[in-house]
Design a protein around this motif. Structure first.
Motif, PDB file in Angstrom:
ATOM      1  N   THR A 178       1.529   6.135  19.841  1.00 41.05           N
ATOM      2  CA  THR A 178       1.681   6.519  18.439  1.00 41.05           C
ATOM      3  C   THR A 178       1.470   5.323  17.524  1.00 41.05           C
ATOM      4  OG1 THR A 178       3.241   8.247  19.114  1.00 41.05           O
ATOM      5  CG2 THR A 178       3.217   7.645  16.783  1.00 41.05           C
ATOM      6  N   ALA A 179       2.003   4.161  17.922  1.00 39.03           N
ATOM      7  CA  ALA A 179       1.796   2.940  17.142  1.00 39.03           C
ATOM      8  C   ALA A 179       0.328   2.515  17.163  1.00 39.03           C
ATOM      9  CB  ALA A 179       2.681   1.817  17.682  1.00 39.03           C
ATOM     10  N   LEU A 209       5.199   2.032  10.790  1.00 37.92           N
ATOM     11  CA  LEU A 209       3.851   2.579  10.660  1.00 37.92           C
ATOM     12  C   LEU A 209       3.050   1.814   9.612  1.00 37.92           C
ATOM     13  CD1 LEU A 209       4.492   6.425  10.896  1.00 37.92           C
ATOM     14  CD2 LEU A 209       3.622   4.896  12.679  1.00 37.92           C
ATOM     15  N   GLN A 210       3.709   1.425   8.529  1.00 37.65           N
ATOM     16  CA  GLN A 210       3.007   0.618   7.529  1.00 37.65           C
ATOM     17  C   GLN A 210       2.593  -0.727   8.106  1.00 37.65           C
ATOM     18  OE1 GLN A 210       5.006  -1.272   4.004  1.00 37.65           O
ATOM     19  NE2 GLN A 210       3.749   0.217   2.877  1.00 37.65           N
ATOM     20  N   THR A 211       3.452  -1.305   8.943  1.00 32.60           N
ATOM     21  CA  THR A 211       3.110  -2.559   9.612  1.00 32.60           C
ATOM     22  C   THR A 211       1.861  -2.380  10.485  1.00 32.60           C
ATOM     23  OG1 THR A 211       5.420  -3.265   9.620  1.00 32.60           O
ATOM     24  CG2 THR A 211       3.964  -4.334  11.210  1.00 32.60           C
ATOM     25  N   MET A 212       1.755  -1.241  11.163  1.00 35.01           N
ATOM     26  CA  MET A 212       0.575  -0.960  11.982  1.00 35.01           C
ATOM     27  C   MET A 212      -0.669  -0.844  11.112  1.00 35.01           C
ATOM     28  SD  MET A 212       1.734  -0.988  15.038  1.00 35.01           S
ATOM     29  CE  MET A 212       3.096  -2.062  14.571  1.00 35.01           C
ATOM     30  N   ASN A 231       4.856  -6.912  14.793  1.00 38.82           N
ATOM     31  CA  ASN A 231       4.176  -5.643  15.072  1.00 38.82           C
ATOM     32  C   ASN A 231       5.018  -4.774  16.001  1.00 38.82           C
ATOM     33  OD1 ASN A 231       2.091  -6.842  13.630  1.00 38.82           O
ATOM     34  ND2 ASN A 231       1.076  -7.561  15.485  1.00 38.82           N
ATOM     35  N   GLN A 232       5.960  -4.044  15.422  1.00 39.00           N
ATOM     36  CA  GLN A 232       6.870  -3.222  16.217  1.00 39.00           C
ATOM     37  C   GLN A 232       7.157  -1.895  15.524  1.00 39.00           C
ATOM     38  OE1 GLN A 232      11.017  -4.843  16.125  1.00 39.00           O
ATOM     39  NE2 GLN A 232      10.103  -6.462  14.896  1.00 39.00           N
ATOM     40  N   VAL A 233       7.391  -0.899  16.371  1.00 39.02           N
ATOM     41  CA  VAL A 233       7.876   0.391  15.885  1.00 39.02           C
ATOM     42  C   VAL A 233       9.128   0.741  16.678  1.00 39.02           C
ATOM     43  CG1 VAL A 233       5.601   1.232  15.162  1.00 39.02           C
ATOM     44  CG2 VAL A 233       6.421   1.688  17.501  1.00 39.02           C
ATOM     45  N   SER A 237      -0.853  -7.915  19.359  1.00 38.63           N
ATOM     46  CA  SER A 237       0.003  -7.130  20.243  1.00 38.63           C
ATOM     47  C   SER A 237       0.895  -6.237  19.401  1.00 38.63           C
ATOM     48  CB  SER A 237       0.851  -8.036  21.147  1.00 38.63           C
ATOM     49  OG  SER A 237       1.678  -8.888  20.374  1.00 38.63           O
ATOM     50  N   VAL A 238       1.258  -5.103  19.994  1.00 40.79           N
ATOM     51  CA  VAL A 238       2.101  -4.094  19.348  1.00 40.79           C
ATOM     52  C   VAL A 238       3.169  -3.689  20.350  1.00 40.79           C
ATOM     53  CG1 VAL A 238       2.137  -1.686  18.588  1.00 40.79           C
ATOM     54  CG2 VAL A 238       0.321  -3.218  17.797  1.00 40.79           C
TER      55      VAL A 238
END
Length: 206
Positions: free
Chosen positions: A18-19, A166-169, A149-151, A115-116
């Protein structure tokens, strides 16, 4: 220009996906071609330090690691996604990356990297830091965002409610696209990539 998004979660369409999908959507909106690669659920052999890749440029274990090494020249950017397991990336992903970067690391130079990570609550920054180590040792260009970069969430629907994550992504996707286009513009203007001295390898006793 093409970006590879590597999904290191055992869940094909879970929180990590999803991220990554949010990054992918932004890249595509900026005319960057994307490909999502899911590692799957099968066991992945770890590196056994045999050293054969130094001679062949490929891993002695002929599996998906070699498939990707053979295709690395197709990609201008690589985004690696992982869930958080005990403040660390998924073990299968680490086994894959250790062999990919050790055998194919010479092909990583000057690619854009990011990286996420996805977690329910904690351990994200330690996981994020570990994944970023691969980029800093192979002359890659690391893309950043407005936050790490995290959700967050236990399920994909939770992640979809993480507005900041999500905005960070999306910001990450914008920065990757900008870096790719900047590098491409530099090439078109005749700016050559760096050339390096012969690599030195020392240890602490000599």
């Amino acid at each position: 220009m093409k970006a590879l998004l590597l999904n290191g979660s055992p869940h094909e369409k879970g929180c990590t996906y999803t991220a990554l999908a949010e990054v992918k959507k932004t890249l595509q909106a900026r005319d960057i071609e994307t490909e999502m690669l899911w590692l799957g659920k099968r066991p992945i052999q770890g590196c056994v330090a045999c050293g054969s890749c130094a001679k062949t440029g490929r891993c002695a274990f002929d599996d998906e690691v070699n498939r990707l090494i053979d295709r690395l020249d197709e990609f201008d950017a690589i985004v690696i996604g992982s869930p958080v397991y005990y403040s660390a990336p998924n073990g299968q992903l680490i086994a894959f990356l250790n062999r990919l970067f050790y055998a194919g690391g010479r092909k990583m130079a000057h690619k854009v990297a990011a990286s996420v990570v996805s977690c329910r609550r904690g351990g994200s920054t330690a996981t994020f830091e570990q994944l970023n180590q691969y980029f800093g040792i192979t002359n890659m260009v690391v893309a950043t965002s407005q936050y790490w970069n995290q959700v967050h969430g236990a399920r994909p629907e939770d992640v979809l409610r993480d507005e900041e994550g999500l905005q960070t992504m999306r910001t990450l996707g914008e920065n990757i696209a900008w870096l790719l286009k900047t590098i491409e513009a530099g090439k078109n203007a005749g700016i050559e990539p760096p050339t390096y001295e012969p690599k030195l390898r020392t240890n602490f006793i000599r």
